[in-house]
Write an enzyme that holds these catalytic residues in place. Structure first.
Site, short mmCIF file in Angstrom:
data_model
loop_
_atom_site.label_atom_id
_atom_site.label_comp_id
_atom_site.label_asym_id
_atom_site.label_seq_id
_atom_site.Cartn_x
_atom_site.Cartn_y
_atom_site.Cartn_z
N ASP A 1 -4.39 -3.40 -3.03
CA ASP A 1 -5.14 -4.58 -2.61
C ASP A 1 -6.60 -4.51 -3.06
O ASP A 1 -7.25 -3.48 -2.89
CB ASP A 1 -5.08 -4.67 -1.07
CG ASP A 1 -5.79 -5.89 -0.56
OD1 ASP A 1 -5.33 -7.00 -0.85
OD2 ASP A 1 -6.83 -5.73 0.13
N GLU B 1 -3.49 -5.67 -7.85
CA GLU B 1 -3.85 -7.01 -7.41
C GLU B 1 -5.28 -7.28 -7.87
O GLU B 1 -6.23 -7.19 -7.10
CB GLU B 1 -3.74 -7.16 -5.89
CG GLU B 1 -3.88 -8.60 -5.42
CD GLU B 1 -5.14 -8.96 -4.65
OE1 GLU B 1 -5.43 -10.15 -4.49
OE2 GLU B 1 -5.85 -8.03 -4.19
#
Ligand code: GLC
Ligand code: GLC
Length: 636
Positions: free
Chosen positions: A286, A328
């Site tokens: 993330d 990501e």
């Protein structure tokens, strides 16, 4: 420095002192072999970031100890999986791959109930499930779980760690890969490290970026973006207990961790190995672009961010090689591809394809899509894109302004147009989107909304306009046809397979109303599963999935983005040793003629259109109906 020599020497010193009594002789052998293979590059990365510290060796030794503990704690079943996955290292490139991202609470209710949805996953052909963050996090607003208070505890509303492990096992038996979030750029301000920092522990204050006043933050701020300008201006938050300013790139309760401190790298590695040992097959990294801060830069995509991710990857290769990383990085396309490497992130979201598919739907033109894919659409053969249309976040228009400029498109003006179009403010727009993260200084924003609402289904149904409904459905299928055929892992977003519309109820929830992304975080209940509200979408999608999963040429084969056969068409060729498949998509609601010249790669043969199951004579012009797509296959 002679890295090979120093790394050998260092490893032998570490091994001489490493207590491996908790490993069997056979396990010690495996662990040592893995260290032999991967320690040299781990050593080099670690040295690049932390070599200047006087206590470098101490931290490195601690790290190897952490790896050994992770290895000792890794269950045997997962060690067997390591062997299996190492033997088929390109599993994520195969044609059978199909992903879905879902929230545990919105899709199922809790972990136990989610397990009961395995038959649904199987019925759709889904074998990769990304469970949105399910860890303990603050009550109320927790950024949808992306503020983690404890990586080792499941959010009690969703179940327990045992439930998660049981789900991992059940997924594994059903042939479903489990993907978990590795939220490693920040913790919540309720994580025990943050709590200790607030209570005055200097050791823990050094886990974060904390400043006595705004002098240094202001210097950084000169070059930083604002990610959530709607909730707070700037990137720092005042913490009243310590009277310090904390670096918070996202929400104020998400504290960025400080990777210039080796203790932090080691501590986060330990959390990462814990998650790997739960039994997941991939970790979604993330917000990875933000993990390294460098004064005078925008503190995104810094060289040392890559070094750190490579180091984390080495740690995983040593302890849990079945697990791969998914990047990501929702940033400039040239930066997105830099994270993709078999030694860094084997998988990556493809935000450029995603954004430009939406662009082509709005403009009915494919030139920016084609030019951009030709520039950065093809990646290392050992890695794979994860191709998606919608996800839990907003859509950011992260295309390359230079590529746009070469086509006479002004990047900023065009982004303004796209925002107007998808928020429905542009006359003639079919979309019902909601603006997100509007920056009061720049006027910039991003767009939220469910796939179906952005494709026009919401408006068309509200107006009871049968022709518009038909077009909206065609758009929904068209965009899915691309992620299903372009190569890589297609990732569906839960609810899109049922054509679910925007859910505006977040506007009544005080913990959500400031965050429009909730409009596209939609519950999928039993009723929907039992009977799709839009069977035309669900059935057609299922059919496309079946076709994709039965065609090797739609799996690990190469992809070549072709010159657009027409300004409204997008074309690419998939090819392996025995077959070729030409995919063409019409991005307009009008009929298109494709000249036989554009079918030349099929060598004048008779091709099978896998979608319509008819044959096409490639020496003749091809007519495509509104939003029609074809997958034309020939044998070599
Ligand atoms: C990622 C997530 C997003 C979250 C952010 C901060 O971008 O997808 O939902 O807000 O990271 O963790
Ligand atoms: C920005 C970030 C991305 C994050 C998103 C959250 O685009 O680059 O990482 O997912 O904001 O909305």
């Amino acid at each position: 420095m002679d890295f090979a020599k120093q790394s050998n020497l260092t490893l032998s010193r570490i091994l001489a002192q490493l207590d491996m009594s908790d490993l069997s002789a056979a396990q010690q052998k495996v662990f040592k072999q893995r260290l032999q293979s991967h320690f040299p590059s781990l050593f080099q990365s670690y040295y690049e970031v932390y070599g200047w510290q006087y206590d470098f060796f101490f931290h490195l030794q601690q790290l190897v100890n952490t790896l050994k503990t992770g290895f000792a704690e890794r269950p045997n079943t997962l060690k067997n999986k390591d062997k299996k996955k190492l033997a088929q290292s390109d599993w994520y490139k195969q044609e059978n791959m199909l992903g879905m991202a879902c929230y545990v609470d919105l899709f199922g209710g809790d972990l136990k109930k989610l397990q009961k949805r395995i038959p649904y996953f199987k019925s759709m052909g889904i074998n990769y499930v990304h469970l949105m963050p399910l860890y303990k996090s603050p009550e109320g607003d927790s950024d949808g779980g992306y503020a983690v208070s404890d990586y080792r505890t499941v959010n009690p509303a969703l179940g327990s760690m045992d439930d998660l492990k049981a789900l991992a096992k059940a997924f594994n038996s059903a042939g479903i890969n489990m993907v978990l979030d590795f939220v490693f750029n920040h913790t919540s301000d309720e994580h025990e490290w943050a709590m200790a920092a607030k209570a005055g522990s200097e050791q823990h204050q050094a886990y974060y970026y904390m400043f006595d006043d705004k002098t240094i933050p202001n210097q950084y701020e000169e070059n930083l973006r604002e990610i959530f300008p709607q909730v707070r201006r700037g990137n720092f938050t005042y913490e009243p207990k310590t009277k310090k300013w904390v670096w918070t790139t996202f929400n104020s309760f998400q504290w960025d961790v400080n990777y210039s401190n080796p203790e932090v790298f080691n501590a986060i590695t330990s959390e990462m190995l814990f998650l790997a040992n739960v039994g997941c097959d991939a970790l979604r990294l993330d917000a990875l672009a933000f993990i390294w801060k460098e004064m005078g830069t925008n503190c995104e995509n810094q060289a040392k961010a890559h070094t750190l991710i490579q180091a984390f990857n080495r740690c995983l290769q040593i302890v849990a090689p079945a697990v791969v990383f998914k990047s990501e990085a929702i940033v400039h396309p040239d930066e997105v591809v830099k994270y993709i490497d078999k030694d860094e992130c084997q998988l990556s979201y493809n935000p450029l394809l995603m954004a430009l598919i939406w662009n082509s739907l709005a403009t009915r033109k494919t030139r920016l899509l084609t030019a951009s894919m030709q520039k950065t659409g093809v990646i290392s053969e050992h890695c794979s894109w994860v191709n998606y249309i919608r996800c839990h976040d907003d859509i950011g228009w992260t295309f390359d302004d230079q590529v746009a400029a070469e086509l006479g498109i002004n990047g900023d003006d065009h982004r303004y147009f796209l925002n107007q179009f998808y928020t429905g403010r542009f006359a003639g727009s079919f979309a019902n989107g909601v603006a997100f993260g509007e920056n009061p200084s720049t006027g910039d924003c991003r767009v939220c909304g469910s796939l179906a609402s952005l494709c026009g289904l919401e408006r068309a149904q509200a107006e009871n306009d049968a022709a518009a409904i038909e077009l909206a459905i065609k758009r929904i299928l068209l965009v899915h046809s691309i992620i299903l055929s372009v190569g890589g892992v297609p990732l569906l977003y839960a609810g899109d397979d049922f054509g679910l519309l925007n859910d505006y109820s977040y506007q009544n929830d005080p913990s959500k109303q400031h965050d429009a992304r909730w409009v596209n975080r939609i519950a999928v209940d039993d009723k929907t599963l039992a009977a799709s509200p839009n069977p035309d979408i669900t059935n057609a999608l299922k059919q496309l999935i079946e076709i994709r999963q039965s065609q090797a040429v739609l799996g690990a084969a190469s992809t070549e983005f072709l010159p657009a056969p027409n300004e409204h068409a997008f074309a690419y060729l998939r090819e392996d040793q025995s077959e070729r498949c030409l995919c063409i998509a019409n991005f307009s609601e009008h009929e298109l003629t494709i000249h036989p010249e554009s079918l030349a790669c099929l060598q004048q043969s008779i091709a099978t259109d896998l979608c319509a199951l008819n044959t096409i004579d490639c020496r003749q012009p091809l007519y495509l109906g509104p939003y029609q797509f074809v997958w034309l296959k020939v044998s070599k």
